[in-house]
Motif scaffolding. Sequence first.
Motif, PDB file in Angstrom:
ATOM      1  N   ILE A 130       0.840  -1.201   0.000  1.00  0.00           N
ATOM      2  CA  ILE A 130       0.000   0.000   0.000  1.00  0.00           C
ATOM      3  C   ILE A 130       0.877   1.255   0.000  1.00  0.00           C
ATOM      4  O   ILE A 130       0.585   2.239  -0.678  1.00  0.00           O
ATOM      5  CB  ILE A 130      -0.939   0.012   1.221  1.00  0.00           C
ATOM      6  CG1 ILE A 130      -1.809  -1.256   1.248  1.00  0.00           C
ATOM      7  CG2 ILE A 130      -1.816   1.262   1.219  1.00  0.00           C
ATOM      8  CD1 ILE A 130      -2.682  -1.440   0.029  1.00  0.00           C
ATOM      9  N   LEU A 188       3.562   0.080   4.639  1.00  0.00           N
ATOM     10  CA  LEU A 188       2.302  -0.612   4.904  1.00  0.00           C
ATOM     11  C   LEU A 188       1.943  -1.559   3.761  1.00  0.00           C
ATOM     12  O   LEU A 188       2.030  -1.202   2.592  1.00  0.00           O
ATOM     13  CB  LEU A 188       1.167   0.401   5.088  1.00  0.00           C
ATOM     14  CG  LEU A 188      -0.217  -0.167   5.437  1.00  0.00           C
ATOM     15  CD1 LEU A 188      -0.200  -0.816   6.819  1.00  0.00           C
ATOM     16  CD2 LEU A 188      -1.279   0.933   5.395  1.00  0.00           C
ATOM     17  N   SER A 189       1.543  -2.780   4.133  1.00  0.00           N
ATOM     18  CA  SER A 189       1.057  -3.766   3.168  1.00  0.00           C
ATOM     19  C   SER A 189      -0.234  -4.371   3.693  1.00  0.00           C
ATOM     20  O   SER A 189      -0.568  -4.241   4.878  1.00  0.00           O
ATOM     21  CB  SER A 189       2.098  -4.881   2.948  1.00  0.00           C
ATOM     22  OG  SER A 189       3.282  -4.369   2.402  1.00  0.00           O
ATOM     23  N   GLN A 190      -0.963  -5.041   2.809  1.00  0.00           N
ATOM     24  CA  GLN A 190      -2.190  -5.727   3.192  1.00  0.00           C
ATOM     25  C   GLN A 190      -2.123  -7.187   2.755  1.00  0.00           C
ATOM     26  O   GLN A 190      -1.676  -7.496   1.653  1.00  0.00           O
ATOM     27  CB  GLN A 190      -3.418  -5.063   2.563  1.00  0.00           C
ATOM     28  CG  GLN A 190      -3.809  -3.740   3.195  1.00  0.00           C
ATOM     29  CD  GLN A 190      -5.098  -3.199   2.606  1.00  0.00           C
ATOM     30  OE1 GLN A 190      -5.485  -3.534   1.489  1.00  0.00           O
ATOM     31  NE2 GLN A 190      -5.774  -2.335   3.361  1.00  0.00           N
ATOM     32  N   THR A 210      -4.328 -10.671   2.121  1.00  0.00           N
ATOM     33  CA  THR A 210      -5.630 -11.297   1.928  1.00  0.00           C
ATOM     34  C   THR A 210      -5.449 -12.792   2.120  1.00  0.00           C
ATOM     35  O   THR A 210      -4.578 -13.403   1.505  1.00  0.00           O
ATOM     36  CB  THR A 210      -6.183 -11.032   0.512  1.00  0.00           C
ATOM     37  OG1 THR A 210      -6.253  -9.615   0.296  1.00  0.00           O
ATOM     38  CG2 THR A 210      -7.576 -11.633   0.354  1.00  0.00           C
ATOM     39  N   SER A 270       5.952  -7.304   6.900  1.00  0.00           N
ATOM     40  CA  SER A 270       5.840  -7.599   5.473  1.00  0.00           C
ATOM     41  C   SER A 270       7.105  -8.260   4.940  1.00  0.00           C
ATOM     42  O   SER A 270       7.050  -9.220   4.154  1.00  0.00           O
ATOM     43  CB  SER A 270       5.556  -6.308   4.698  1.00  0.00           C
ATOM     44  OG  SER A 270       5.471  -6.564   3.312  1.00  0.00           O
ATOM     45  N   ARG A 328     -11.759  -9.984   5.327  1.00  0.00           N
ATOM     46  CA  ARG A 328     -11.024  -8.894   5.982  1.00  0.00           C
ATOM     47  C   ARG A 328      -9.556  -8.935   5.594  1.00  0.00           C
ATOM     48  O   ARG A 328      -8.903  -9.978   5.655  1.00  0.00           O
ATOM     49  CB  ARG A 328     -11.154  -9.002   7.503  1.00  0.00           C
ATOM     50  CG  ARG A 328     -10.420  -7.899   8.261  1.00  0.00           C
ATOM     51  CD  ARG A 328     -10.685  -7.995   9.756  1.00  0.00           C
ATOM     52  NE  ARG A 328     -10.036  -9.132  10.354  1.00  0.00           N
ATOM     53  CZ  ARG A 328      -8.820  -9.116  10.902  1.00  0.00           C
ATOM     54  NH1 ARG A 328      -8.106  -8.000  10.880  1.00  0.00           N
ATOM     55  NH2 ARG A 328      -8.311 -10.192  11.463  1.00  0.00           N
ATOM     56  N   LYS A 329      -9.026  -7.782   5.197  1.00  0.00           N
ATOM     57  CA  LYS A 329      -7.608  -7.681   4.890  1.00  0.00           C
ATOM     58  C   LYS A 329      -6.846  -7.313   6.161  1.00  0.00           C
ATOM     59  O   LYS A 329      -7.310  -6.503   6.960  1.00  0.00           O
ATOM     60  CB  LYS A 329      -7.378  -6.626   3.801  1.00  0.00           C
ATOM     61  CG  LYS A 329      -7.900  -7.022   2.426  1.00  0.00           C
ATOM     62  CD  LYS A 329      -7.623  -5.934   1.412  1.00  0.00           C
ATOM     63  CE  LYS A 329      -7.972  -6.392  -0.008  1.00  0.00           C
ATOM     64  NZ  LYS A 329      -9.410  -6.703  -0.134  1.00  0.00           N
ATOM     65  N   GLU A 370      -3.563  -5.693   7.881  1.00  0.00           N
ATOM     66  CA  GLU A 370      -2.506  -4.730   7.592  1.00  0.00           C
ATOM     67  C   GLU A 370      -1.201  -5.153   8.262  1.00  0.00           C
ATOM     68  O   GLU A 370      -1.194  -5.593   9.421  1.00  0.00           O
ATOM     69  CB  GLU A 370      -2.900  -3.326   8.059  1.00  0.00           C
ATOM     70  CG  GLU A 370      -4.062  -2.727   7.257  1.00  0.00           C
ATOM     71  CD  GLU A 370      -4.298  -1.271   7.595  1.00  0.00           C
ATOM     72  OE1 GLU A 370      -3.756  -0.801   8.627  1.00  0.00           O
ATOM     73  OE2 GLU A 370      -5.006  -0.594   6.828  1.00  0.00           O
TER      74      GLU A 370
END
Length: 240
Positions: A207, A211-213, A215, A230, A221-222, A224
């Motif tokens: 992101i 910050l990453s997400q 799945t 990460s 819900r993702k 963070e």
Amino acid sequence: MSHRITAVIVDDEPPSRKLLRSLLSAHPQIELIGEAGDVMSAAELCERVKPDVIFLDIQMPRLDGFALLPLLKKIPEIIFVTAFDRYAVRAFEVNAFDYLLKPISPARLEKSILRLSVAPQHSTENLEDTDMIALREDSQLRMVPLRTITHIEAEDNYTHVHIRGEATAMVRRQMSDWDKVLPDVSFVRVSRSLILRLDAVQKLQSISRDLSQVTLLDHTRKIELGRTASVKLKKAMENQ
């Protein structure tokens, strides 16, 4: 438990010990290695023989069965055996494996021993994906395949165990305990409060720089992740 399960009976009534001994003789996977009639004798016996499981009466003279637990350096599986059902909630609060009411039903005992036979021991040895794991939450015990756990999130002294296709379990087990038993090839602890199952990761999306997400399969819900988490996840995925 793939090997024979060593057991100790703790009950102040000799006839009760004799009856349970007779019932256990029908289960060759159980090896009875000692009996005790009071808490202090039981503590000494368990320290010496280190059983896999204790069949523990609750109502005994002077000290009840609950008083035994703080006296043990390493607590094995505990199956409470009692004539009273009013102790059930307290039993599961101390992570009892099971709770059997007297007179013991042979069928109910068999069910408990079957669960005991597939449950992981309290050990530091890693589990395997083919193992079942016991999740104790409030007054119930759930047996789930380890491979169905997608991720684990910490909350104080509890952890939320997310299971594919089932409701989330909230268990009194710290992240450090999970670290000791989860197979490294399948799970990675990316932060102090999050463990992920690698093959449950469907997508890792950046992101921003920090910050990453994530799945996960079967989850909308993702989650963070910060930069360090990460990086840990990416490295673990590359090493699969």
